[in-house]
Design a protein around this motif. Structure first.
Motif, PDB file in Angstrom:
ATOM      1  N   PRO A   1       0.815  -1.225   0.000  1.00 38.34           N
ATOM      2  CA  PRO A   1       0.000   0.000   0.000  1.00 38.34           C
ATOM      3  C   PRO A   1       0.847   1.273   0.000  1.00 38.34           C
ATOM      4  O   PRO A   1       0.515   2.236  -0.689  1.00 38.34           O
ATOM      5  CB  PRO A   1      -0.824  -0.124   1.284  1.00 38.34           C
ATOM      6  N   VAL A   2       1.956   1.266   0.752  1.00 34.79           N
ATOM      7  CA  VAL A   2       2.806   2.455   0.816  1.00 34.79           C
ATOM      8  C   VAL A   2       3.461   2.725  -0.536  1.00 34.79           C
ATOM      9  O   VAL A   2       3.498   3.871  -1.008  1.00 34.79           O
ATOM     10  CB  VAL A   2       3.880   2.287   1.913  1.00 34.79           C
ATOM     11  N   LEU A   3       3.980   1.692  -1.182  1.00 36.47           N
ATOM     12  CA  LEU A   3       4.594   1.873  -2.493  1.00 36.47           C
ATOM     13  C   LEU A   3       3.573   2.374  -3.515  1.00 36.47           C
ATOM     14  O   LEU A   3       3.889   3.220  -4.365  1.00 36.47           O
ATOM     15  CB  LEU A   3       5.211   0.559  -2.975  1.00 36.47           C
ATOM     16  N   THR A   4       2.351   1.857  -3.435  1.00 40.25           N
ATOM     17  CA  THR A   4       1.297   2.311  -4.346  1.00 40.25           C
ATOM     18  C   THR A   4       0.992   3.788  -4.130  1.00 40.25           C
ATOM     19  O   THR A   4       0.869   4.564  -5.090  1.00 40.25           O
ATOM     20  CB  THR A   4       0.015   1.482  -4.138  1.00 40.25           C
ATOM     21  N   ILE A   5       0.901   4.204  -2.883  1.00 40.14           N
ATOM     22  CA  ILE A   5       0.623   5.610  -2.572  1.00 40.14           C
ATOM     23  C   ILE A   5       1.776   6.498  -3.026  1.00 40.14           C
ATOM     24  O   ILE A   5       1.564   7.587  -3.570  1.00 40.14           O
ATOM     25  CB  ILE A   5       0.359   5.772  -1.059  1.00 40.14           C
ATOM     26  N   VAL A   6       3.003   6.051  -2.817  1.00 40.09           N
ATOM     27  CA  VAL A   6       4.169   6.836  -3.238  1.00 40.09           C
ATOM     28  C   VAL A   6       4.163   7.040  -4.746  1.00 40.09           C
ATOM     29  O   VAL A   6       4.436   8.140  -5.249  1.00 40.09           O
ATOM     30  CB  VAL A   6       5.471   6.143  -2.783  1.00 40.09           C
ATOM     31  N   LEU A   7       3.845   5.999  -5.495  1.00 41.37           N
ATOM     32  CA  LEU A   7       3.786   6.110  -6.952  1.00 41.37           C
ATOM     33  C   LEU A   7       2.676   7.061  -7.396  1.00 41.37           C
ATOM     34  O   LEU A   7       2.871   7.878  -8.312  1.00 41.37           O
ATOM     35  CB  LEU A   7       3.581   4.720  -7.578  1.00 41.37           C
ATOM     36  N   ILE A   8       1.504   6.967  -6.747  1.00 41.92           N
ATOM     37  CA  ILE A   8       0.404   7.872  -7.081  1.00 41.92           C
ATOM     38  C   ILE A   8       0.776   9.317  -6.753  1.00 41.92           C
ATOM     39  O   ILE A   8       0.517  10.242  -7.542  1.00 41.92           O
ATOM     40  CB  ILE A   8      -0.884   7.460  -6.334  1.00 41.92           C
ATOM     41  N   ASN A   9       1.388   9.535  -5.606  1.00 41.35           N
ATOM     42  CA  ASN A   9       1.799  10.889  -5.222  1.00 41.35           C
ATOM     43  C   ASN A   9       2.860  11.450  -6.175  1.00 41.35           C
ATOM     44  O   ASN A   9       2.855  12.642  -6.498  1.00 41.35           O
ATOM     45  CB  ASN A   9       2.339  10.896  -3.793  1.00 41.35           C
ATOM     46  N   PHE A  10       3.757  10.580  -6.610  1.00 41.65           N
ATOM     47  CA  PHE A  10       4.768  11.022  -7.569  1.00 41.65           C
ATOM     48  C   PHE A  10       4.124  11.431  -8.887  1.00 41.65           C
ATOM     49  O   PHE A  10       4.479  12.465  -9.481  1.00 41.65           O
ATOM     50  CB  PHE A  10       5.784   9.904  -7.798  1.00 41.65           C
ATOM     51  N   PHE A  11       3.171  10.632  -9.342  1.00 43.74           N
ATOM     52  CA  PHE A  11       2.448  10.971 -10.573  1.00 43.74           C
ATOM     53  C   PHE A  11       1.690  12.280 -10.406  1.00 43.74           C
ATOM     54  O   PHE A  11       1.704  13.139 -11.306  1.00 43.74           O
ATOM     55  CB  PHE A  11       1.485   9.837 -10.932  1.00 43.74           C
ATOM     56  N   SER A  12       1.028  12.447  -9.272  1.00 38.97           N
ATOM     57  CA  SER A  12       0.279  13.688  -9.018  1.00 38.97           C
ATOM     58  C   SER A  12       1.206  14.895  -9.011  1.00 38.97           C
ATOM     59  O   SER A  12       0.864  15.958  -9.554  1.00 38.97           O
ATOM     60  CB  SER A  12      -0.458  13.589  -7.681  1.00 38.97           C
ATOM     61  N   MET A  13       2.381  14.741  -8.406  1.00 36.58           N
ATOM     62  CA  MET A  13       3.323  15.849  -8.355  1.00 36.58           C
ATOM     63  C   MET A  13       3.804  16.227  -9.756  1.00 36.58           C
ATOM     64  O   MET A  13       3.940  17.407 -10.085  1.00 36.58           O
ATOM     65  CB  MET A  13       4.520  15.485  -7.467  1.00 36.58           C
TER      66      MET A  13
END
Length: 406
Positions: A325-337
């Motif tokens: 879950p943490v890796l998934t959130i990090v990837l989504i946040n990176f994409f959003s940024m």
């Protein structure tokens, strides 16, 4: 004990034919041979290069139970004796031991022989080939006698890791308390729009989750009770997951505000969605993990020594209910940024009411870009410690200098 080991050596040198018994197996060869490989009790002995003369190899399956060990180490294989008569050893001998107990990550191994001078096990002239698997161990030695393997009773740790943890947690808890106090003091002053309200709501919840998780972690470090270990694990799992899910809420809110300028989200809707994502989603993950891993059983759901989720190997262990879950959130946040940066750099024909929105987004983005590497260092270090075996590769040269391969 000395007579027992000497008898082993005597039997190895005096026997010249193959014998196989339940507790003793012997094999031998003679003549000039190259790259000889002999097996007793699933333990293979090889002599790279040219070997001449007579070589006797004898394995004792139960002798390991009668011999002493080294403090904090356990014998973890059969005893193997290799004796050469009228022969010459080209360079060294390689023994591929089958381990009695599988070696978990970060557990130190020693290749040892019985030293008649000190009457103890010694690793002089022997080293552990780090290409070994967790079920087998290759020992390389430059002499011949009675060999075996030792495995540490507990995993090794990075130097000063506990001290760094205590100092870091104490600093984190103190800073978070100050942050929350300041946040509540200036709330009415800084919260003047929906964007600022969404932003500060997410920051307060992120701080609360991290504060609670760090506090429990710090308490657990000094109060190690088997009775509360499972409870501490559940609380830490939920708090740290909630922190990351609230980070997801913050990044998606920023993305939504920039893309859907004319469809602004109402406070009630935002709070409902954020609470569902920030608290309900991690709660479901924690409950499912607890149930799947044998209702929170020790050494299945959590590790009793660390009071944290259990890790066995890549893709095996309850820790992956936190990592994925943490890796998934990090990837989504990176994409959003990346989307937000692209949006901010794109020239607009008419800014209109988006001027304030973009300035707010820029300030949030600056904070994210600056704080991400600062606060991410500890998580990255923890990830590397979790994934890589501290007894192998780069780590071993600093932690296990005596076991480095020549």
């Amino acid at each position: 004990m000395e007579k027992l080991i000497q008898t082993v050596e005597l039997n190895s040198s005096s026997t010249s034919s193959d014998n196989y018994h339940p507790n003793v197996q012997l094999t031998s060869f003679s003549g000039n041979q190259t790259n000889c490989n002999n097996i007793v009790f699933n333990v293979s002995v090889s002599t790279p290069g040219q070997t001449s003369g007579s070589v006797n190899i004898i394995g004792y399956r139960t002798l390991v139970n009668l011999l002493p060990s080294i403090p904090n180490m356990n014998l973890n294989s059969i005893v193997m004796s290799t004796v050469m008569q009228n022969s010459s050893l080209a360079k060294e001998i390689a023994i591929n031991f089958s381990l009695i107990n599988e070696r978990p990550p970060d557990y130190e191994m020693l290749c040892v022989f019985w030293n008649f001078s000190t009457m103890t096990w010694s690793d002089e002239g022997c080293y552990w080939n780090k290409t070994s698997s967790n079920e087998q161990m290759i020992c390389i030695c430059n002499h011949l006698t009675s060999f075996s393997t030792l495995m540490s009773k507990s995993p090794i740790e990075l130097p000063y890791l506990d001290q760094i943890t205590y100092v870091g947690l104490a600093a984190s808890v103190s800073s978070l308390i100050v942050c929350l106090v300041i946040e509540f003091m200036v709330w009415n002053t800084v919260v003047k729009s929906n964007v600022s309200h969404f932003r500060h709501t997410a920051l307060v919840n992120i701080s609360l989750c991290l504060l609670m998780g760090d506090t429990v972690f710090l308490v657990n470090s000094f109060y190690q009770s088997p009775k509360w270990c499972g409870t501490f694990t559940v609380i830490k799992h939920f708090c740290y997951l909630s922190m990351f899910f609230w980070m997801l809420c913050l990044s998606t809110m920023l993305l939504h505000q920039l893309i859907f300028v004319f469809h602004q989200m109402r406070k009630k809707v935002y709070l409902t969605i954020s609470i569902s994502i920030g608290y309900v989603c991690p709660l479901i993950i924690v409950l499912l993990t607890y149930k799947i891993y044998n209702d929170g059983a020790e050494d299945v759901y959590y590790n009793a020594k660390s009071c944290w989720l259990n890790y066995k190997s890549p893709f095996n262990g309850s820790i992956h209910a936190f990592i994925f879950p943490v890796l998934t959130i990090v990837l989504i946040n990176f994409f959003s940024m990346m989307v937000v940066i692209t949006k901010l750099l794109r020239p607009q024909v008419s800014e209109g009411s988006k001027g304030d929105q973009k300035e707010m987004a820029k300030s949030i983005l600056k904070a994210i870009v600056f704080l991400t590497p600062v606060f991410g260092i500890t998580w990255i270090l923890g990830f590397f410690v979790l994934v890589f075996d501290l007894t192998e590769g780069f780590w071993a040269y600093f932690i296990l200098p005596s076991q480095s391969t020549p």
